[in-house]
Every structure is written in structure tokens, then in C-alpha cells.
Design an enzyme around this catalytic site. Structure first.
Site, PDB file in Angstrom:
ATOM      1  N   ASP A 200       0.817  -0.841  -0.390  1.00  0.00           N
ATOM      2  CA  ASP A 200       0.067   0.432  -0.490  1.00  0.00           C
ATOM      3  C   ASP A 200       0.419   1.082  -0.124  1.00  0.00           C
ATOM      4  OD1 ASP A 200      -1.740   2.207   0.476  1.00  0.00           O
ATOM      5  OD2 ASP A 200      -2.599   1.277   2.519  1.00  0.00           O
ATOM      6  N   LYS A 226      -3.396  11.668  -3.284  1.00  0.00           N
ATOM      7  CA  LYS A 226      -2.851  11.447  -1.910  1.00  0.00           C
ATOM      8  C   LYS A 226      -1.331  12.456  -3.056  1.00  0.00           C
ATOM      9  CE  LYS A 226      -4.270   8.598   1.015  1.00  0.00           C
ATOM     10  NZ  LYS A 226      -4.779   9.313   2.515  1.00  0.00           N
ATOM     11  N   CYS A 364      -7.975   5.892  11.193  1.00  0.00           N
ATOM     12  CA  CYS A 364      -7.986   5.113  10.718  1.00  0.00           C
ATOM     13  C   CYS A 364      -6.921   3.628  10.831  1.00  0.00           C
ATOM     14  CB  CYS A 364      -8.100   5.064   9.257  1.00  0.00           C
ATOM     15  SG  CYS A 364      -9.592   6.589   8.336  1.00  0.00           S
TER      16      CYS A 364
HETATM   17  C1  PLP Z   1      -1.979   4.160   4.612  1.00  0.00           C
HETATM   18  C2  PLP Z   1      -3.174   4.871   3.259  1.00  0.00           C
HETATM   19  N1  PLP Z   1      -3.926   3.442   3.255  1.00  0.00           N
HETATM   20  C3  PLP Z   1      -4.933   3.310   2.335  1.00  0.00           C
HETATM   21  C4  PLP Z   1      -5.160   4.547   2.801  1.00  0.00           C
HETATM   22  C5  PLP Z   1      -6.815   4.663   1.635  1.00  0.00           C
HETATM   23  O1  PLP Z   1      -7.127   5.350   1.002  1.00  0.00           O
HETATM   24  P1  PLP Z   1      -7.656   6.076  -0.090  1.00  0.00           P
HETATM   25  O2  PLP Z   1      -9.272   6.325   0.423  1.00  0.00           O
HETATM   26  O3  PLP Z   1      -7.470   7.125  -0.955  1.00  0.00           O
HETATM   27  O4  PLP Z   1      -8.648   4.940  -0.503  1.00  0.00           O
HETATM   28  C6  PLP Z   1      -4.840   6.211   3.024  1.00  0.00           C
HETATM   29  C7  PLP Z   1      -5.982   7.218   2.831  1.00  0.00           C
HETATM   30  O5  PLP Z   1      -5.688   8.058   3.981  1.00  0.00           O
HETATM   31  C8  PLP Z   1      -3.705   5.538   3.580  1.00  0.00           C
HETATM   32  O6  PLP Z   1      -3.254   6.154   4.309  1.00  0.00           O
END
Ligand code: PLP
Length: 406
Positions: A200, A226, A364
Site C-alpha cells: 500500500d 495523495k 483509521c
Molecule cells: C496508508 C493508507 N492506505 C490506504 C488509504 C486509503 O486511501 P483512499 O482513501 O485514497 O482509498 C489511506 C488514506 O489515508 C492511507 O493513508
């Protein structure tokens, strides 16, 4: 050397004041970054000057849009150093990519008693899909712990990697603590046992070079928003051997060789995995975002952000009553901290009144908060338009807050 004040002029959001007439100090780039004019123009030009679908029509402007769309795939391929454009799938973002790989790649390969490894620092997006699949299949979700510094406990990884492990998923950078993981080390260990590794890259793509061949990962995802691009678009990199072996990530128009009422055959390559009309504006905007980043240089971006992150860390550490959480070997431009006696939500509300956008909450990453024994943190995450002056302002307002609330 990056001139952030000058770069900032390319971001129209900063031309305005906050509703209370203050300059905007934006320190929540880990959640999403602002957009330079070139990205806004790419999207607006598509809708106003060249709107059409891609791939299927032979008329103007569809033919031109299709060329521009394909150019972005080539650009992304080079940007992440993927071996071929046939390994770069456009999707709707990181969450979408993770769910699709969980459902389409891992689901048919996972059985009761198997194991999946992820880490203690994951964003829920890179935890819940694997967790739910393990529950459904009667498989075990093994968790690679973190050390007190916030770094992964790499030595435990080898211990966790037994013969039942079918998949490893981890983040490149912790969104909550800014810990940068040694992806090559994890992939090299997993490779010895032929276990696919999923990365990720949501939190690394905007400031760290991504080289999927050097990392030697099997899958990697990131979101456009991002990296100064639009929301609703993202990239999934997957090794060709996996993409070709997988059923389509989603079923719909554009992915078939032949359709009959009871069965269908599917094309090969990335088209197989991009069912339906794509987010064309999003892809074109992502292309503009990557060109924007390339025009500055990833190396320059990285060193600039490391410099102001070090500055911020020093300033925060110098303050009484502030604790920066984690002290990893490699720090990304994200710092989480807590202030004695002040709830992060109260703190962020106070900062907002002074024009500072900063994030408070569990980010989160509830299991990580539990490990850190805090309900929430305040998180500062930096982008190329941030300056040491932004950090000075933050520190000044943190001091005011302490004086006011204590
Ligand atoms: C490490 C990480 N993974 C996944 C996500 C999810 O990204 P998205 O909401 O653009 O799908 C985020 C969002 O903050 C994140 O920081």
C-alpha cells in the site's frame, strides 16, 4: 533547492483566506493534497475542450482523448518503473485496489488453515479486506508487530513466515506515525518462500521514489489524490503473471473477447481488469499530477520534505508537554504527537481557529492507537507547499493553546 513559497503560487487554494480572514496553513496532506493549477487545467480542459469516452470510438475528440489516456499509462509505468504498461491498471484509488486484490486474487487462493500476514500499523483500508477474507475462509490473519520506535519488528517476520502463509500485505509508510518501512527487506524474505507481497503505497508515492522492480513486490497501489492529483482515481500495479491468471477485477464493458448469454471470454492485458468507463478526467488529472512532480524532481521533493520534517520534529521535541509518537529509523513527512492534558480533537479545533488545518483522531489505525495506548493523536503531514514558517506558526499556536487550556 525547492522554493516552496514559489511552488505554492501554483496552488490556487492558497490564494484565498479562511472564512475568518486568515492565511491557510494546510498540514493534513496525509489525508489528501491540494492541486496545482496544471492538474485543475487538465481536468477542466478535458471537460470543456475534449470531452469524450476512450478506447471505443473512432471520432474526434475520442481518438485524441484515447491517445492522452494511453500516454498517462505510459507515464505511470515509467514513474513506478513497472516492466510494462500491461502491469498498470487504473482504478478508483487505494481502497478500491486493495479490495479488488482481496476479492479477485486472494479469495480463490485462500483456504481454511492458511495464513495472511499484515502489520500492526496498517490503515484500516489495508487491514479490513484481508481480515474479512480470513474470517470468511477460516484462515488466520497474522500480525507483524511494531517496536517501541514504531519500526516493524523485522526479525519476527521470518518467524511468522511459515508454510501456511499465502500472502503478505503491508504499507510503505504508516499514515499515523510516518514510519517508513523497509519494503525490499520484506519482499526479499517473502520471495524465498514464493509468497506474494502487496504494498500500500498511498503514503509514500508523493515523496518517495516508487520502483516496483527494485522493491520486487507483486502488487502495489496508490491514490491520485495523495500525489496532487484528483480523487476517484488510483493505480494498481500487479505482476503480469498475476494479472493474466486472475479473473477480471470487475465485470463490464470493454473487457471481453466474446460474450454469449451463458458464458464469456475475456481479453488479456490490463483491459481485462478495467471494466466500464474509466475515470477519464481522473486519469488525465493524475497524468498532470505526475508531470508536476517530475518537473520538480522526486529526489528534490524528498530531501526538501525530510529537511522540514526534521525541523518540525526538533521543534516539537523541544516543547514541554508535547510528545512525538514513534522515533523510527526512517521517518516520512508525517508526525503524530499528543499534548499533555489536551484532547487531540480540542487541539485541532483550536488550531483551526488560527487557520491551521491539522488532523486529530485515530487516523483509521485503531489497532495502532491501542498499541500506543492513546485514543487519538494530532497528526501533521507535510507537502511541497509547506515551509518552516508553517511549522513555526504551528509551534506558536501550540504554545498559545497550552497557555490557554492549562
Ligand atoms: C496508508 C493508507 N492506505 C490506504 C488509504 C486509503 O486511501 P483512499 O482513501 O485514497 O482509498 C489511506 C488514506 O489515508 C492511507 O493513508
Amino acid at each position: 533547492m525547492i522554493n516552496a513559497e514559489k511552488l505554492k503560487l501554483q496552488f490556487p487554494i492558497f490564494n484565498q483566506k479562511t472564512p475568518s480572514g486568515l492565511d491557510l496553513t494546510y498540514l493534513d496532506n496525509g489525508a489528501t493534497c491540494h492541486k496545482p493549477q496544471s492538474v485543475i487545467d487538465a481536468i477542466s480542459d478535458f471537460y470543456s475542450k475534449g470531452y469524450s469516452t476512450v478506447g471505443r470510438a473512432s471520432y474526434w475528440p475520442s481518438s485524441e482523448t484515447t491517445v492522452a489516456f494511453r500516454e498517462v499509462r505510459k507515464l505511470v509505468t515509467e514513474f513506478i518503473n513497472a516492466p510494462s504498461e500491461d502491469e498498470v491498471v487504473f482504478n478508483f484509488g487505494t481502497t478500491d485496489g486493495i479490495n479488488k486484490i482481496a476479492n479477485t486474487f486472494l479469495r480463490p487462493r485462500l483456504s481454511a488453515g492458511d495464513e495472511v500476514i499484515t502489520t500492526e500499523m496498517e490503515h484500516h483500508a489495508n487491514l479490513l479486506p484481508w481480515q474479512q477474507l480470513c474470517i470468511e475462509k477460516g484462515a488466520k490473519l497474522s500480525i507483524l508487530p511494531i517496536l517501541d520506535t514504531g519500526d516493524l519488528d523485522y526479525e519476527s517476520f521470518e518467524t511468522l513466515l511459515n508454510d501456511r502463509v499465502k500472502f503478505v500485505a503491508l504499507t510503505a509508510v504508516s499514515n499515523a506515525l510516518g514510519v517508513k518501512n523497509d519494503l525490499k527487506r520484506i519482499c526479499a524474505i517473502a520471495r524465498k518462500k514464493n509468497i506474494p507481497v502487496f504494498i500500500d503505497a498511498a503514503q509514500s508515492v508523493s515523496h518517495d521514489e516508487v520502483d516496483v522492480q527494485d522493491i520486487d513486490c507483486d502488487f502495489l497501489v496508490f491514490s491520485g489524490h495523495k500525489i496532487y492529483g484528483p480523487t476517484g482515481v488510483g493505480v494498481l500495479y500487479a505482476k503480469k503473471k498475476w494479472l493474466d491468471a486472475m479473473m477480471p477485477l470487475s465485470y463490464g464493458g470493454g473487457i471481453v473477447k466474446e460474450v454469449q448469454l451463458q458464458e464469456s471470454t475475456f481479453v488479456d492485458g490490463v483491459a481485462r481488469h478495467e471494466g466500464g468507463t474509466p475515470n477519464i478526467a481522473g486519469v488525465l488529472g493524475l497524468g498532470a499530477a505526475i508531470r508536476f512532480v517530475q518537473s520538480i524532481g522526486m529526489h528534490e521533493i524528498h530531501s526538501y520534505l525530510m529537511d522540514i520534517t526534521d525541523y518540525a520534529k526538533t521543534k516539537l521535541n523541544e516543547m514541554d508537554g508535547i510528545k512525538v509518537l514513534g522515533n523510527p529509523v526512517h521517518q516520512a513527512p508525517t508526525l503524530s504527537f499528543v499534548m499533555d492534558g489536551v484532547h487531540p480533537h480540542d487541539l485541532s479545533t483550536f488550531l483551526n481557529e488560527k487557520g491551521i488545518c491539522i488532523r486529530a483522531g485515530h487516523h483509521c489505525a485503531q489497532p495502532l492507537m491501542k498499541k500506543l495506548k492513546v485514543p487519538a493523536t494530532t497528526r501533521m503531514s507535510l507537502a511541497i507547499y509547506n515551509t518552516k514558517a508553517d511549522i513555526d506558526k504551528l509551534i506558536e499556536v501550540l504554545k498559545e493553546t497550552q497557555a490557554f487550556l492549562s
